[in-house]
Motif scaffolding. Structure first.
Motif, short mmCIF file in Angstrom:
data_model
loop_
_atom_site.label_atom_id
_atom_site.label_comp_id
_atom_site.label_asym_id
_atom_site.label_seq_id
_atom_site.Cartn_x
_atom_site.Cartn_y
_atom_site.Cartn_z
N CYS A 184 56.29 -54.36 2.26
CA CYS A 184 55.15 -54.19 3.17
C CYS A 184 54.66 -55.58 3.57
N SER A 185 53.72 -55.62 4.48
CA SER A 185 53.05 -56.87 4.82
C SER A 185 51.83 -56.98 3.91
N ALA A 186 51.51 -58.19 3.50
CA ALA A 186 50.37 -58.38 2.61
C ALA A 186 49.60 -59.63 3.02
N ASN A 187 48.28 -59.50 3.14
CA ASN A 187 47.39 -60.63 3.33
C ASN A 187 46.75 -60.92 1.98
N VAL A 188 46.87 -62.16 1.54
CA VAL A 188 46.42 -62.53 0.20
C VAL A 188 45.48 -63.71 0.30
N ARG A 189 44.35 -63.64 -0.36
CA ARG A 189 43.38 -64.74 -0.37
C ARG A 189 43.91 -65.87 -1.23
N LEU A 190 43.77 -67.09 -0.76
CA LEU A 190 44.16 -68.28 -1.51
C LEU A 190 42.88 -68.97 -1.97
N LYS A 191 42.71 -69.08 -3.29
CA LYS A 191 41.48 -69.67 -3.81
C LYS A 191 41.75 -70.33 -5.16
N ASN A 192 41.36 -71.58 -5.29
CA ASN A 192 41.49 -72.33 -6.55
C ASN A 192 42.90 -72.25 -7.13
N ASN A 193 43.90 -72.54 -6.31
CA ASN A 193 45.31 -72.51 -6.72
C ASN A 193 45.75 -71.14 -7.24
N ALA A 194 45.19 -70.10 -6.67
CA ALA A 194 45.57 -68.75 -7.07
C ALA A 194 45.82 -67.89 -5.83
N LEU A 195 46.77 -67.00 -5.93
CA LEU A 195 47.03 -65.98 -4.91
C LEU A 195 46.33 -64.72 -5.38
N LEU A 196 45.28 -64.33 -4.67
CA LEU A 196 44.47 -63.19 -5.09
C LEU A 196 44.89 -61.93 -4.33
N PHE A 197 45.72 -61.14 -4.97
CA PHE A 197 46.13 -59.86 -4.41
C PHE A 197 45.04 -58.82 -4.62
N SER A 198 44.22 -59.02 -5.66
CA SER A 198 43.15 -58.08 -5.97
C SER A 198 41.95 -58.84 -6.53
N TYR A 199 40.76 -58.47 -6.07
CA TYR A 199 39.55 -59.05 -6.64
C TYR A 199 39.14 -58.30 -7.90
N ASP A 200 39.50 -57.04 -7.98
CA ASP A 200 39.08 -56.19 -9.09
C ASP A 200 40.04 -56.20 -10.27
N LEU A 201 41.31 -56.41 -10.02
CA LEU A 201 42.32 -56.33 -11.07
C LEU A 201 43.06 -57.67 -11.16
N ASP A 202 42.58 -58.54 -12.04
CA ASP A 202 43.14 -59.88 -12.17
C ASP A 202 44.61 -59.85 -12.54
N GLU A 203 45.07 -58.78 -13.16
CA GLU A 203 46.47 -58.65 -13.56
C GLU A 203 47.44 -58.67 -12.40
N MET A 204 46.95 -58.47 -11.18
CA MET A 204 47.81 -58.46 -9.99
C MET A 204 47.90 -59.84 -9.33
N ASN A 205 47.16 -60.83 -9.83
CA ASN A 205 47.08 -62.14 -9.20
C ASN A 205 48.04 -63.14 -9.80
N PHE A 206 48.32 -64.19 -9.05
CA PHE A 206 49.26 -65.23 -9.46
C PHE A 206 48.53 -66.58 -9.44
N THR A 207 48.79 -67.43 -10.43
CA THR A 207 48.15 -68.75 -10.47
C THR A 207 49.22 -69.84 -10.54
N LYS A 208 48.89 -70.98 -9.97
CA LYS A 208 49.79 -72.11 -9.91
C LYS A 208 49.75 -72.90 -11.21
#
Length: 122
Positions: A98-122
């Protein structure tokens, strides 16, 4: 009219400041890791060519995904094309791409604001 001309540089400076904040995130190229699932290796690598490589391994299961990404400086978001969601906390709607828009904040790709387990960090 003079008042408007005087305000334009101020508006331009504030818009420039907002963009510079996101321009600092131009250093987004590299690997971002999701460490939420014990015993697995899960990361996405953003390449300077505009391609991404998404890798997931848990025991004998190996999943890979390749697509393109683009930084939208205005909103500090990254747009992924052909994103496939892997892992324990995968988005079932993106299992086949699918297409996904992801917020970039503090060297992290935020796929979810509610579920940190879905996010990626540098």
């Amino acid at each position: 009219m003079k008042r408007l001309l005087l305000m334009m540089p101020i508006l331009g400076l504030s818009m420039c400041t907002l963009s510079k904040e996101c321009l600092n995130t131009k250093k987004v190229i590299g690997k971002y890791f999701n460490t939420s699932e014990l015993g697995s290796t899960h990361y996405v690598e953003l390449k300077s060519s505009g391609e991404f490589y998404h890798f997931y391994q848990n025991k004998d299961l190996i999943l890979e995904n390749i697509g393109s990404w683009k930084l939208e400086e205005k909103n500090c978001e990254i747009f992924f094309s052909l994103w496939k969601s892997f892992g324990e906390y995968q988005d079932k709607n993106c299992a086949n791409g699918c297409s996904a828009n992801v917020r970039l904040k503090n060297n992290a790709l935020l796929f979810s604001y509610d579920l940190d387990e879905m996010n990626f960090t540098k």
